[in-house]
Design a protein around this motif. Structure first.
Motif, PDB file in Angstrom:
ATOM      1  N   ARG A  72      26.426  52.569  -3.898  1.00  0.00           N
ATOM      2  CA  ARG A  72      25.216  52.223  -4.713  1.00  0.00           C
ATOM      3  C   ARG A  72      24.583  50.949  -3.808  1.00  0.00           C
ATOM      4  O   ARG A  72      25.056  49.950  -3.372  1.00  0.00           O
ATOM      5  N   ASP A  89      21.358  48.399  -4.054  1.00  0.00           N
ATOM      6  CA  ASP A  89      20.509  47.703  -4.873  1.00  0.00           C
ATOM      7  C   ASP A  89      19.476  47.211  -4.043  1.00  0.00           C
ATOM      8  O   ASP A  89      19.561  46.354  -2.968  1.00  0.00           O
ATOM      9  N   GLY A  93      17.734  51.386  -7.549  1.00  0.00           N
ATOM     10  CA  GLY A  93      18.953  51.612  -6.677  1.00  0.00           C
ATOM     11  C   GLY A  93      19.088  52.818  -6.243  1.00  0.00           C
ATOM     12  O   GLY A  93      18.148  53.856  -6.853  1.00  0.00           O
ATOM     13  N   SER A 108      26.006  51.064 -11.512  1.00  0.00           N
ATOM     14  CA  SER A 108      25.854  49.640 -11.778  1.00  0.00           C
ATOM     15  C   SER A 108      26.349  49.141 -13.027  1.00  0.00           C
ATOM     16  O   SER A 108      26.688  49.950 -13.853  1.00  0.00           O
TER      17      SER A 108
END
Length: 667
Positions: free
Chosen positions: A556, A558, A564, A594
């Protein structure tokens, strides 16, 4: 030459609607009109001022008095008012059309400034529509994804007339002849050229462009708020009093000068612009040891460093380039960053000479980091770079790029960095190597990851924070093309019966082995305004037909803006510790993986050594059953599934969660 059409102007072929009719149209379509104004306004105003100016343009569009005969409105109605059904004047919405014209005139007025007025500063209040007053807050529309940013950048390169034509075509549904008529009526002198240019925007998929225009990126009615610098507010009363005294003195001198010269020059007008934020003497400087004695460990705690931090001439050029940029200046902005002039004196982080250039690093109090660089010799143009830096912390506020030359970069490190090393993510078993740092906090040249081609190495910095801030932990940073490097973290596999794991620093053996196989996927994130990237090993699965075990990883990224992007990757059995993972899903603008999206289900097609094809699926720890429907059907308890299926079979997968509810596989 007038700056914009007068607010009380009426058209010779039509009369104004009454106040009540215009107000009804405005109130019914207020969000749509504000979005239209926001799209037409120059992006150079900055997102905060565009939001306020858009609301101001709409709120000031009402007529000053009611017409004598409201029923005699003869404003041509080109189309039904969008998103409205029946308008206040019937199905064609004549009052809406009239109000829309007023809004367009007000928004286009920002394009028609006097030539002597600095290009990136709004015109004086007497020469432009006023805006609502907001104190203590900065307003921003919700940040969009990569497509929205690309469209916003494209719109920032064209004129207000082109932006207006583009919005009228996609949001209002007007044909090109109708758009030309509206622009001419709004006072745009090159309407035909604007319509032709607008027709080239958003190609080839105009329907997708229309959806982007209706997204939160361009919605100034749904905004996020940030405070202005809270630490400076206590000083504003004294600063205001001092400024008032200076204005009195300046006014007196201006009267004397006016009497002697009989006029005002362009230079005097420029000096009369707000200069408090562009004065080198007003730059904020943190004490050298403040970082060790504050709870706000970010860029606001950085002391000013560099051997030219006292060079008023250099600092003045950097501030003028920011506030009043010239045509020769090369400007770059990271996604989501604004290049608007500073609203208040920024903080000086660094001023010195690096790799043949004089470099100045500034921080504007919580939102942006700005880098100014001018060559020490030759004819090269100075450059100004903007990056987001809001909510930076010990790790994401630990370094800023000072210089990039070829395949290497130098960084200015935070004062709390106590240990500096470098390592290659593709050689996880190789110890980190020491990295030299000068007395001014600037590192020796650090290799940069290659932007393309073979991914033979992935250099990172491994830094350690000081015991003085009770952190004293090592962390990894990598250069993805923005001013601030990206923080890399790792979340291990879920333990049996243990609570869910949290992201941790990617410096342990298990984390480094995982990043050795996924590091090359970071190339797709280059230059997208990424703040941090986490590798989450959310599941482990035994392959069919007696195969070995493999790991499912959700990578992931961000961004500083908030949205994201995830890549779901498979770490299949391999003899090489750096064999690249297989990417099986890629999704943007999502909360998955997340703390706001802690559940995930992913799938992949896998070919066994026997030649048979399988559908594989895995879910995170909260999944207790996976069900398949379509070409093959099946249901398996637990977090993993493997079913025989043809390679191109259409299979729909659904996961059931322990606490109730279902979720589909990410694509």
């Amino acid at each position: 030459m007038p700056i914009h059409q007068p607010q009380q102007r009426t058209d010779p072929t039509s009369e104004r609607p009454g106040v009540q009719q215009a107000e009804a149209a405005l109130m019914e379509h207020y969000p749509h009109l504000v979005r239209l104004a926001y799209l037409v306004l120059p992006p150079s105003l900055g997102r905060h001022r565009r939001v306020l100016a858009a609301h101001g343009a709409v709120q000031r569009s009402l007529p000053a008095r009611r017409s004598a005969a409201p029923g005699r409105v003869r404003v041509p109605a080109q189309t039904r008012a969008p998103e409205s059904g029946e308008g206040p004047d019937g199905p064609r919405g004549a009052a809406y059309t009239w109000v829309r014209l007023r809004v367009l005139r007000a928004a286009l007025a920002y394009e028609r400034r006097p030539r002597w007025w600095p290009g990136r500063l709004p015109a004086p209040a007497a020469l432009r529509p006023t805006v609502p007053s907001v104190r203590g807050l900065r307003l921003f529309p919700r940040a969009g994804g990569v497509d929205e940013l690309a469209l916003d950048r494209a719109l920032s390169t064209v004129s207000g007339g082109v932006r207006a034509a583009f919005a009228l075509q996609l949001l209002e549904g007007l044909a090109e002849p109708e758009v030309r008529a509206v622009l001419i009526e709004a006072g745009w002198s090159h309407a035909a050229d604007a319509v032709r240019a607008a027709g080239r925007l958003g190609r080839p998929d105009r329907s997708a462009a229309e959806a982007l225009l209706r997204s939160g990126e361009f919605d100034p009615c749904t905004v996020q708020t940030r405070p202005s610098d809270l630490l400076r507010r206590r000083h504003r009363t004294r600063a205001a009093a001092a400024l008032a005294a200076l204005c009195v003195v300046a006014g007196t001198l201006a009267v004397v000068a006016g009497e002697s010269s009989g006029g005002v020059t362009d230079g005097a007008l420029q000096r009369a612009s707000p200069v408090a934020a562009l004065d080198p003497a007003g730059l904020l400087r943190a004490p050298d040891e403040e970082w060790a004695d504050t709870s706000r460990v970010d860029f606001t705690a950085w002391p000013a460093r560099g051997d030219r931090r006292g060079d008023r001439a250099l600092l003045g050029r950097a501030l003028r380039a920011w506030g009043q940029p010239s045509r020769a200046l090369r400007v770059s902005t990271a996604p989501g960053a604004s290049d608007a002039p500073p609203a208040q004196p920024p903080r000086l982080l660094y001023a010195g000479e690096v790799d043949g250039a004089a470099v100045v690093l500034l921080h504007d109090g919580g939102v942006r980091v700005v880098r100014y660089a001018e060559p020490l010799s030759g004819s090269g143009a100075p450059a100004l770079d903007f990056a987001r830096a809001d909510d930076a912390d010990v790790t994401t506020g630990a370094a800023v790029v000072v210089s990039r030359t070829g395949d290497r970069a130098r960084f200015l490190l935070a004062p709390w960095v106590s240990e500096t090393t470098t390592r290659d993510l593709l050689t996880p078993d190789t110890p980190a190597r020491p990295l030299d740092v000068g007395a001014d906090g600037v590192t020796a040249p650090v290799p940069r990851p290659a932007p393309g081609g073979d991914c033979g190495s992935w250099p990172v910095m491994q830094l350690r924070s000081s015991e003085s801030i009770v952190e004293n932990h090592a962390f990894l940073l990598t250069d993805l093309g923005d001013l601030t490097p990206v923080h890399l973290t790792y979340t291990p596999k879920p333990g049996r019966g243990a609570p869910s794991r949290q992201p941790r620093e990617a410096t342990g053996t298990e984390a480094l082995l995982g990043w050795a196989r996924t590091a090359c996927s970071l190339r797709t994130l280059r230059g997208t305004g990424v703040r941090a990237v986490n590798n989450w090993e959310f599941a482990e699965q035994k392959l069919p037909e007696g195969g070995a075990r493999m790991d499912w990883v959700c990578t992931r990224a961000d961004t500083w803006q908030g949205p994201g992007r995830i890549l779901v990757q498979l770490l299949q059995p391999s003899a090489s510790p750096t064999a690249p993972a297989a990417v099986v899903a890629d999704r943007s603008d999502t909360a998955l993986c997340s703390r706001f999206g802690q559940h995930i289900l992913a799938s992949a097609r896998w070919k066994a050594p026997s030649g048979r094809w399988y559908v594989l699926a895995a879910g995170s720890r909260a999944v207790n059953r996976i069900e398949a429907a379509g070409a093959v059907r099946g249901s398996v308890p637990g977090t993993t599934l493997a079913l025989r299926a043809p390679q191109d079979a259409a299979v729909d997968l659904t996961a059931r969660l322990r606490e109730g509810g279902t979720m589909s596989a990410v694509r």
